[in-house]
Design a protein around this motif. Structure first.
Motif, PDB file in Angstrom:
ATOM      1  N   GLN A  72       0.860  -1.182   0.000  1.00 33.63           N
ATOM      2  CA  GLN A  72       0.000   0.000   0.000  1.00 33.63           C
ATOM      3  C   GLN A  72       0.893   1.227   0.000  1.00 33.63           C
ATOM      4  O   GLN A  72       1.707   1.394   0.910  1.00 33.63           O
ATOM      5  N   TYR A  74       2.349   5.125   0.179  1.00 29.75           N
ATOM      6  CA  TYR A  74       2.199   6.245   1.104  1.00 29.75           C
ATOM      7  C   TYR A  74       1.141   7.206   0.574  1.00 29.75           C
ATOM      8  O   TYR A  74       1.126   7.555  -0.621  1.00 29.75           O
ATOM      9  N   GLN A  75       0.240   7.619   1.464  1.00 28.63           N
ATOM     10  CA  GLN A  75      -0.809   8.555   1.098  1.00 28.63           C
ATOM     11  C   GLN A  75      -0.545   9.875   1.826  1.00 28.63           C
ATOM     12  O   GLN A  75      -0.609   9.925   3.060  1.00 28.63           O
ATOM     13  N   THR A  78      -4.213  15.383   3.025  1.00 29.83           N
ATOM     14  CA  THR A  78      -4.969  16.288   2.147  1.00 29.83           C
ATOM     15  C   THR A  78      -5.771  17.264   3.021  1.00 29.83           C
ATOM     16  O   THR A  78      -6.163  16.940   4.155  1.00 29.83           O
ATOM     17  N   THR A 161      -7.815  14.551   4.976  1.00 31.57           N
ATOM     18  CA  THR A 161      -7.329  13.257   5.490  1.00 31.57           C
ATOM     19  C   THR A 161      -5.913  13.423   6.018  1.00 31.57           C
ATOM     20  O   THR A 161      -5.140  14.271   5.546  1.00 31.57           O
ATOM     21  N   ALA A 163      -2.024  11.924   6.768  1.00 32.03           N
ATOM     22  CA  ALA A 163      -1.072  11.122   5.982  1.00 32.03           C
ATOM     23  C   ALA A 163      -1.114   9.669   6.432  1.00 32.03           C
ATOM     24  O   ALA A 163      -1.207   9.377   7.629  1.00 32.03           O
ATOM     25  N   THR A 164      -1.073   8.781   5.460  1.00 32.88           N
ATOM     26  CA  THR A 164      -1.072   7.339   5.741  1.00 32.88           C
ATOM     27  C   THR A 164       0.269   6.756   5.328  1.00 32.88           C
ATOM     28  O   THR A 164       0.657   6.868   4.156  1.00 32.88           O
TER      29      THR A 164
END
Length: 287
Positions: A72, A74-75, A78, A161, A163-164
């Motif tokens: 998955q 890195y997000q 936002t 959102t 950060a993931t």
């Protein structure tokens, strides 16, 4: 006198030239067997040493690597956003109505209405403000025409959102070792034989002469009645030697040029199959 052509005809050219060529052929065969032994020793597991016919099991040797695989990405964080949709354009507006945004947990968001033919056709956001958690409420001032109707709008809100971080899992990669190594395939490309013969033949004749002379004298008596005796001996000898001398010089240079041969089609196909067998699978957690 020996003629050089006759001298050359006595040489064993078959073995002189054939010997190095046979050695080259044997060297090529030995190189091929070295390649076979390399593939068997390095690429496949050893079998039962008591059974020469099954000295290799036929199972390829794999090299195992562990590496982290991103499952998955890195997000990044936002920020919230919103837009305003006009649900009722109203009527009787001679000027832009005042747009008020309130609540939603934030502040300082502003918007401006667009009026055309007395109707509110659009509302543009001029500032998103800060700190909004939910959609703010929107309110429009009324029409300045007593017979006009009130315009209406709604706020379309998209929350921000956090950060993931990326998520990784440990993977195990199994690769056949033969696909990672250069396999030696040596081919003798060119062989040059330089054979040189030098023959010098000459006749000779030698004559030796020797001459020897020995003399002695002897005298006796007085002054008037003297006597003398002379002894003389000579010898002469001549020796003649003749014959033939032949000097022979032989030299040979062997030049061998070897190159890396292209991979045989059969082995290339085997390596292709081994490449297709490269396995990547998750590492099971240890208990």
């Amino acid at each position: 006198m020996i003629h050089p052509g006759q001298e050359l005809s006595t040489l064993d050219f078959k073995n002189i030239i054939g010997g190095p060529l046979i050695a080259v052929v044997e060297a090529q065969a030995q190189a091929a067997m070295s390649s076979v032994n390399f593939i068997k020793a390095v690429g496949f597991k050893a079998g039962d040493s008591k059974d020469p016919e099954n000295s290799n099991t036929g199972d390829p040797i794999y090299v195992t690597f562990k590496y982290p695989k991103e499952v998955q990405p890195y997000q990044p964080a936002t920020t919230y956003s919103f837009s305003i949709s006009v649900t009722n354009v109203g009527s009787g507006y001679s000027k832009k109505p005042t747009v008020t945004l309130s609540d939603g947990g934030g502040r300082d968001a502003t918007a401006e209405a667009v009026v055309s033919d007395g109707k509110v056709t659009a509302i543009n956001i001029t500032s998103l403000g800060t700190g909004y958690k939910t959609a703010p409420k929107i309110q429009l001032s009324g029409s300045d025409d007593p017979e006009g109707t009130q315009a209406e709008a709604i706020v379309n809100f998209t929350p921000g959102t956090e950060a993931t971080p990326a998520i990784y899992t440990d993977m195990k990669l199994e690769v056949p070792i033969l696909t990672m190594l250069p396999i030696p395939f040596i081919r003798i490309d060119e062989t040059t034989l330089d054979f040189n013969v030098k023959i010098n033949s000459m006749e000779y004749r030698q004559v030796d002469d020797s001459f020897t002379l020995n003399a002695s004298t002897e005298a006796k008596g007085g002054f008037l009645y003297a006597s003398a005796k002379l002894n003389v001996s000579t010898s002469y000898q001549r020796n003649t030697t003749q014959g033939e001398k032949v000097n022979r010089t032989y030299s040979m240079n062997v030049h061998v040029r070897a190159v890396q041969e292209e991979m045989p089609a059969g082995l290339e196909k085997i390596l292709g199959i081994l490449e297709d067998s490269i396995r990547s699978q998750p590492v099971l957690p240890t208990s």
